[in-house]
Design an enzyme around this catalytic site. Structure first.
Site, PDB file in Angstrom:
ATOM      1  CG  HIS A   1      -1.570  10.933 -53.581  1.00  0.00           C
ATOM      2  ND1 HIS A   1      -0.725   9.925 -53.156  1.00  0.00           N
ATOM      3  CD2 HIS A   1      -1.472  10.946 -54.939  1.00  0.00           C
ATOM      4  CE1 HIS A   1      -0.147   9.363 -54.208  1.00  0.00           C
ATOM      5  NE2 HIS A   1      -0.582   9.971 -55.300  1.00  0.00           N
TER       6      HIS A   1
ATOM      7  CB  CYS B   1     -19.001  24.626 -56.554  1.00  0.00           C
ATOM      8  SG  CYS B   1     -19.153  24.555 -54.747  1.00  0.00           S
TER       9      CYS B   1
END
Length: 253
Positions: A126, A137
């Protein structure tokens, strides 16, 4: 099998650890509550007071991004003050002894790294809340930079490279799971001979599938959690006691 007592559970766990050559721990929020980090899903936890912000809302709305970062910095001192608990230190001891090749965690608090695990041996399903990434990006941004931007402007930051939104390097609701972490966790579950699920309710999928996968591939399965889980019936050993008390005897051993 449910351990009839803490001492019995610790004794059986110690015997299983001694006979295992590749142990894979799988940790959930329960291991970090002793460190002062609340279980967000528990009654009175953060998510009972504030509904999580889905990823698509974060992407689409400036106010959602602002609120997400406001919540993160509201938790700043909780994360900053947290130190590895007995459970973290015990697992780090097994790692340093060569028993544990890597660890799988649902937690975002970075405490396994602080306890002694190399960064590349912590498989974070997670993500990690101690830094940020651009959702465009992927550029990493440090929290000091985000903090300065947020408190100077009152708004969530944009990437210095591509101007896309920046969020904590965690997986939000509706966001894709990290493919590399999922692949590595799958490989670890398939090739261990002892899988120990610690402090997880085992209800969040696909992460909850790893204990079952390990069992299907021939590993012994241990579940350490105060509350029952849906996978207790397939476990070789279930210990429903405090994690620190259960794993404490293995610190340094």
């Amino acid at each position: 099998m449910i351990a009839p007592s803490l001492s019995s559970g610790v004794e059986q766990l110690g015997d299983m650890i001694a006979h295992a050559s590749s142990i894979v721990p799988f940790t959930g929020a329960g291991i970090s509550t002793e460190s002062g980090i609340p279980d967000f899903r528990s009654p009175g936890g953060l998510w009972s007071r504030n509904q999580p912000i889905p990823f698509d809302e974060f992407v689409a709305r400036q106010d959602a991004r602002d609120e997400a970062w406001r919540r993160r910095f509201a938790m700043e001192q909780t994360f900053a003050k947290a130190r590895p608990a007995r459970g973290h230190r015990a697992l780090a001891s097994l790692y340093k002894a060569g028993k544990v090749p890597a660890i799988i965690t649902q937690n975002i608090d970075n405490l396994h790294q602080v306890s002694g695990f190399a960064e590349h041996d912590v498989v974070e399903l997670h993500g990690n809340t101690t830094y940020a990434r651009c959702i465009g990006c992927g550029k990493r941004h440090e929290l000091d930079w985000v903090r300065e931007w947020f408190f100077r402007t009152g708004h969530a930051p944009h990437c210095t490279a591509c101007d896309e939104p920046v969020k904590t390097a965690t997986v939000s609701f509706g966001q894709s799971m990290p493919s590399d972490a999922m692949r590595r966790a799958t490989e670890l579950a398939q090739h261990c001979d002892l899988f120990i699920a610690i402090g997880s309710s085992l209800v969040v999928w696909p992460a909850a599938g790893f204990p079952m996968l390990a069992k299907e591939c021939g590993a012994k399965l241990v579940i350490i959690n105060r509350e029952p889980t849906e996978q207790d019936e397939i476990a070789d050993l279930v210990i429903r006691h405090d994690i620190g008390e259960t794993l404490g005897p293995f610190v340094g051993n």
